[in-house]
Design a protein around this motif. Structure first.
Motif, short mmCIF file in Angstrom:
data_model
loop_
_atom_site.label_atom_id
_atom_site.label_comp_id
_atom_site.label_asym_id
_atom_site.label_seq_id
_atom_site.Cartn_x
_atom_site.Cartn_y
_atom_site.Cartn_z
N VAL A 177 1.83 14.17 -3.32
CA VAL A 177 1.05 13.26 -4.15
C VAL A 177 0.31 12.30 -3.23
CG1 VAL A 177 1.16 11.43 -5.90
CG2 VAL A 177 2.64 13.44 -6.09
N LYS A 178 -0.89 11.95 -3.59
CA LYS A 178 -1.71 11.06 -2.78
C LYS A 178 -1.06 9.69 -2.68
CE LYS A 178 -5.60 9.78 -4.58
NZ LYS A 178 -7.02 9.77 -5.04
N MET A 179 -1.05 9.14 -1.47
CA MET A 179 -0.60 7.76 -1.25
C MET A 179 -1.84 6.90 -1.07
SD MET A 179 2.24 5.80 -0.52
CE MET A 179 3.44 6.63 0.53
N ILE A 180 -1.92 5.81 -1.83
CA ILE A 180 -3.06 4.91 -1.72
C ILE A 180 -2.56 3.51 -1.41
CG2 ILE A 180 -4.45 6.29 -3.31
CD1 ILE A 180 -3.96 4.12 -5.45
N THR A 181 -3.47 2.63 -1.04
CA THR A 181 -3.14 1.23 -0.81
C THR A 181 -3.98 0.35 -1.73
OG1 THR A 181 -4.81 0.87 0.91
CG2 THR A 181 -2.65 1.73 1.62
N VAL A 182 -3.48 -0.83 -1.99
CA VAL A 182 -4.28 -1.80 -2.76
C VAL A 182 -5.55 -2.13 -1.99
CG1 VAL A 182 -4.35 -4.16 -3.65
CG2 VAL A 182 -2.29 -2.76 -3.97
N ASP A 183 -5.43 -2.33 -0.68
CA ASP A 183 -6.61 -2.66 0.12
C ASP A 183 -7.66 -1.55 0.07
OD1 ASP A 183 -5.53 -5.09 0.85
OD2 ASP A 183 -4.79 -4.39 2.79
N GLY A 184 -7.19 -0.30 -0.01
CA GLY A 184 -8.11 0.83 -0.04
C GLY A 184 -8.93 0.92 -1.32
N LYS A 210 -4.71 -7.55 3.03
CA LYS A 210 -6.10 -8.01 3.09
C LYS A 210 -6.54 -8.52 1.72
CE LYS A 210 -7.56 -4.97 6.88
NZ LYS A 210 -8.46 -3.84 7.28
N SER A 211 -6.16 -7.81 0.68
CA SER A 211 -6.51 -8.23 -0.68
C SER A 211 -5.81 -9.52 -1.05
CB SER A 211 -6.15 -7.12 -1.68
OG SER A 211 -6.83 -5.92 -1.37
#
Length: 265
Positions: A177-184, A210-211
């Protein structure tokens, strides 16, 4: 037509949150009378964690009051979408929700609940939230058998919770499953960040720094499977005042005018 017998775990229920798709096997019984799970709460009382949801709604309203319309909230670990649906309905006309869920079958229920409740201000991601972008193998529980599916931990450890059934953490027992970040996500605004990601909360925060620095969102972070000392240190380092609310930490930045409206005693 030839009738073919097959189980029907996902059903439509008329809940206190509206019409919802819920897995009737979503429970873990502790003894003959006590159990837990999102589905279990809804079937027993028609609601899931109403006090926690009200707290989130109050914080969303507060951010609107202080920072104006255009509120944006992230529901990290959205499960079937009780928070997402309630937030989206509450913020109709003035806010948006981004919901993230890593279990494929649970995500399908989440998507259905967003559609059936006409939450046009909600956007969904079939993904896991982490510290960096990439991929993670998500184990696949048997949704035809009882378990608290929202309690599933994506990573194996010596302290994994027994959710009602044994979980196969081998590569063959899961799916990438794709791993994402809030910053991304590249957000121009972030007002509220909820992280209920079963022990990966510190990773989710690491991918949101960063966010957090740019937007100073109010945060609601589950603590029962997280290193509480490390979490407190991270929030302290980034200027956040904190208070325990049930199994969560509510964190508001010391420079956010919203802090003056909340009793942190």
């Amino acid at each position: 037509m030839k009738a073919i017998a097959r189980p029907l775990p996902f059903v439509l229920v008329s809940s206190g949150h509206g019409t919802m798709i819920v897995n009737r096997n979503d429970y873990r019984m502790v003894d003959d009378k006590r159990g837990y799970g999102v589905g279990h709460q809804i079937f027993e009382s028609s609601y899931f964690d109403p006090q926690e949801i009200q707290l989130a709604l109050d914080m969303l309203s507060l951010r609107r009051q202080v920072h104006g319309d255009g509120v944006l909230a992230i529901d990290g670990g959205a499960n079937i979408g009780v928070h997402t649906v309630e937030w989206a309905k509450h913020m109709h006309g003035w806010g948006q929700v981004i919901a993230v869920e890593a279990q494929e079958r649970v995500f399908y229920a989440l998507a259905g609940n967003i559609a059936i409740n006409n939450c046009f201000n909600a956007t969904l991601h079939y993904a896991a939230l982490g510290a960096e972008e990439g991929s993670i193998t998500v184990p696949k529980p048997d949704y035809l058998k009882p378990a608290s599916f929202g309690s599933l931990e994506l990573r194996q450890s010596g302290k994994n919770e027994f959710i009602g059934q044994s979980i196969d953490y081998s590569p063959a027992g899961g799916q990438p499953v794709k791993m994402i970040t809030v910053d991304g996500l590249g957000l121009s605004r972030l007002d509220f960040l909820k992280l209920d990601i079963e022990g990966m909360e510190l990773e989710g925060l690491a991918g949101a720094l960063k966010s957090i620095a740019a937007h100073r969102p109010i945060m609601l972070i589950e603590t029962i499977k997280t290193d509480a000392v490390a979490l407190k240190r991270m929030l302290d380092e980034h200027g956040y005042k904190q208070v325990h609310v049930g199994i969560n930490i509510l964190a508001i930045h010391s420079a956010d005018p919203c802090l003056a409206h909340v009793n942190f005693v």
